[in-house]
Design a protein around this motif. Structure first.
Motif, PDB file in Angstrom:
ATOM      1  N   THR A 163      -6.736  -3.197 -11.605  1.00 38.43           N
ATOM      2  CA  THR A 163      -6.864  -1.743 -11.545  1.00 38.43           C
ATOM      3  C   THR A 163      -7.497  -1.189 -12.818  1.00 38.43           C
ATOM      4  OG1 THR A 163      -4.905  -1.583 -10.120  1.00 38.43           O
ATOM      5  CG2 THR A 163      -5.604   0.420 -11.247  1.00 38.43           C
ATOM      6  N   GLN A 168     -13.832   2.190 -10.578  1.00 32.61           N
ATOM      7  CA  GLN A 168     -13.442   3.069  -9.483  1.00 32.61           C
ATOM      8  C   GLN A 168     -11.922   3.125  -9.318  1.00 32.61           C
ATOM      9  OE1 GLN A 168     -15.700   1.425  -6.196  1.00 32.61           O
ATOM     10  NE2 GLN A 168     -17.272   3.026  -6.400  1.00 32.61           N
ATOM     11  N   LEU A 169     -11.290   1.962  -9.426  1.00 34.56           N
ATOM     12  CA  LEU A 169      -9.829   1.929  -9.314  1.00 34.56           C
ATOM     13  C   LEU A 169      -9.174   2.655 -10.483  1.00 34.56           C
ATOM     14  CD1 LEU A 169      -9.249  -1.759  -8.115  1.00 34.56           C
ATOM     15  CD2 LEU A 169      -8.965   0.338  -6.773  1.00 34.56           C
ATOM     16  N   GLU A 171     -10.453   5.133 -12.135  1.00 32.27           N
ATOM     17  CA  GLU A 171     -10.639   6.568 -11.913  1.00 32.27           C
ATOM     18  C   GLU A 171      -9.629   7.096 -10.896  1.00 32.27           C
ATOM     19  OE1 GLU A 171     -14.112   9.731 -10.439  1.00 32.27           O
ATOM     20  OE2 GLU A 171     -14.554   7.591 -10.648  1.00 32.27           O
ATOM     21  N   PHE A 172      -9.414   6.301  -9.818  1.00 28.85           N
ATOM     22  CA  PHE A 172      -8.433   6.714  -8.813  1.00 28.85           C
ATOM     23  C   PHE A 172      -7.025   6.726  -9.397  1.00 28.85           C
ATOM     24  CE2 PHE A 172      -5.753   5.756  -4.991  1.00 28.85           C
ATOM     25  CZ  PHE A 172      -5.955   6.984  -4.363  1.00 28.85           C
ATOM     26  N   ASN A 174      -6.301   7.360 -12.479  1.00 28.03           N
ATOM     27  CA  ASN A 174      -6.219   8.577 -13.298  1.00 28.03           C
ATOM     28  C   ASN A 174      -5.928   9.797 -12.439  1.00 28.03           C
ATOM     29  OD1 ASN A 174      -6.745   7.167 -15.651  1.00 28.03           O
ATOM     30  ND2 ASN A 174      -8.957   7.514 -15.567  1.00 28.03           N
ATOM     31  N   GLU A 175      -6.529   9.836 -11.257  1.00 25.47           N
ATOM     32  CA  GLU A 175      -6.267  10.939 -10.337  1.00 25.47           C
ATOM     33  C   GLU A 175      -4.805  10.940  -9.895  1.00 25.47           C
ATOM     34  OE1 GLU A 175      -8.976  10.544  -7.127  1.00 25.47           O
ATOM     35  OE2 GLU A 175     -10.781  10.871  -8.350  1.00 25.47           O
ATOM     36  N   MET A 176      -4.274   9.750  -9.638  1.00 27.99           N
ATOM     37  CA  MET A 176      -2.868   9.652  -9.244  1.00 27.99           C
ATOM     38  C   MET A 176      -1.943  10.097 -10.381  1.00 27.99           C
ATOM     39  SD  MET A 176      -2.637   8.604  -6.064  1.00 27.99           S
ATOM     40  CE  MET A 176      -3.955   9.828  -5.894  1.00 27.99           C
ATOM     41  N   GLN A 193      -0.644   4.209  -2.528  1.00 30.01           N
ATOM     42  CA  GLN A 193      -2.054   4.567  -2.366  1.00 30.01           C
ATOM     43  C   GLN A 193      -2.950   3.726  -3.278  1.00 30.01           C
ATOM     44  OE1 GLN A 193      -2.929   8.751  -2.502  1.00 30.01           O
ATOM     45  NE2 GLN A 193      -1.269   9.306  -1.107  1.00 30.01           N
ATOM     46  N   LEU A 194      -2.486   3.438  -4.479  1.00 29.66           N
ATOM     47  CA  LEU A 194      -3.242   2.577  -5.380  1.00 29.66           C
ATOM     48  C   LEU A 194      -3.383   1.173  -4.800  1.00 29.66           C
ATOM     49  CD1 LEU A 194      -1.986   3.536  -8.966  1.00 29.66           C
ATOM     50  CD2 LEU A 194      -4.358   3.492  -8.182  1.00 29.66           C
ATOM     51  N   SER A 197      -5.836   1.211  -1.984  1.00 28.49           N
ATOM     52  CA  SER A 197      -7.187   1.314  -2.519  1.00 28.49           C
ATOM     53  C   SER A 197      -7.684  -0.037  -3.016  1.00 28.49           C
ATOM     54  CB  SER A 197      -7.210   2.337  -3.667  1.00 28.49           C
ATOM     55  OG  SER A 197      -8.503   2.459  -4.208  1.00 28.49           O
ATOM     56  N   LYS A 201     -10.720  -2.192  -1.270  1.00 28.56           N
ATOM     57  CA  LYS A 201     -11.865  -2.554  -2.104  1.00 28.56           C
ATOM     58  C   LYS A 201     -12.187  -4.039  -1.943  1.00 28.56           C
ATOM     59  CE  LYS A 201     -13.810  -1.660  -6.673  1.00 28.56           C
ATOM     60  NZ  LYS A 201     -14.821  -0.761  -6.101  1.00 28.56           N
TER      61      LYS A 201
END
Length: 206
Positions: A163, A168-169, A171-172, A174-176, A193-194, A197, A201
């Motif tokens: 991760t 991309q992971l 960044e996702f 960080n959003e979480m 969700q992580l 993802s 991927k």
């Protein structure tokens, strides 16, 4: 070691494969990493210095619960009375802790690295413990359990590593984290969700 490296179990396994009959794993300090050493060794020995009640209070219950032997070192000279008192305190405390190995009562021994006093008793107890584990089938069971523990431990670490290394992971993730900060999601849902993802991927790569 100052704590426990994630490669400790691999190193111990390598030494065993190289036919070393005795492997010592040393750790400094107390905490979760030290409790994890129990998942890398056949026998965990806790060594403490002479001290009063404060010393006993300073030792975490977790490490005492996984200790198979407790040694009070520096039992010589002016420190001998304090060492004897400390050993008595620990023997009293160990009465309320259930041994991890059936048929084994965790011994509390006095030793002196300076004079060598008590070292022969420690070695005798180590051999006694080894014999008990081998004859009861506990050694094989313990090592199988340790292997499973480290498989799941490494899996968790690999997921975190993947991760963090994938842009991309990351960044996702960080959003979480931002969603967690603002109370828009729970830790369990964010973790799920992580993981989804990460799995998707890998599917896309295939």
């Amino acid at each position: 070691f100052g704590g426990l490296s994630g490669d400790t179990h691999d190193v111990v396994s390598l030494c065993q494969a190289a036919s070393y009959s005795l492997v010592l794993v040393e750790s400094v300090g107390l905490g979760q990493s030290e409790v994890e050493i129990a998942e890398s060794v056949d026998m965990l020995i806790l060594i403490v210095p002479p001290g009063g009640g404060d010393e006993l209070q300073g030792v975490k219950k977790g490490i005492m619960e996984v200790a198979d032997m407790l040694i009070v070192n520096k039992a010589d000279g002016n420190l001998l009375p304090a060492a004897r008192s400390t050993a008595a305190d620990y023997r009293g405390a160990m009465q309320f802790i259930r041994p991890r190995v059936e048929g084994w009562k965790t011994p509390v021994l006095l030793t002196s690295a300076h004079t060598g006093e008590g070292v022969d008793k420690v070695w005798s107890k180590i051999l006694e413990f080894q014999s008990l584990l081998i004859n009861s089938g506990g050694l094989e069971k313990k090592r199988k359990s340790q292997s499973r523990y480290w498989m799941w431990k490494h899996l968790k670490n690999l997921i975190i590593q993947r991760t963090n290394e994938d842009p991309q992971l990351r960044e996702f993730a960080n959003e979480m984290e931002n969603a967690l900060d603002h109370g828009r999601i729970t830790p369990r849902v964010a973790a799920a969700q992580l993981l989804d993802s990460l799995i998707h991927k890998d599917d896309d790569r295939d």
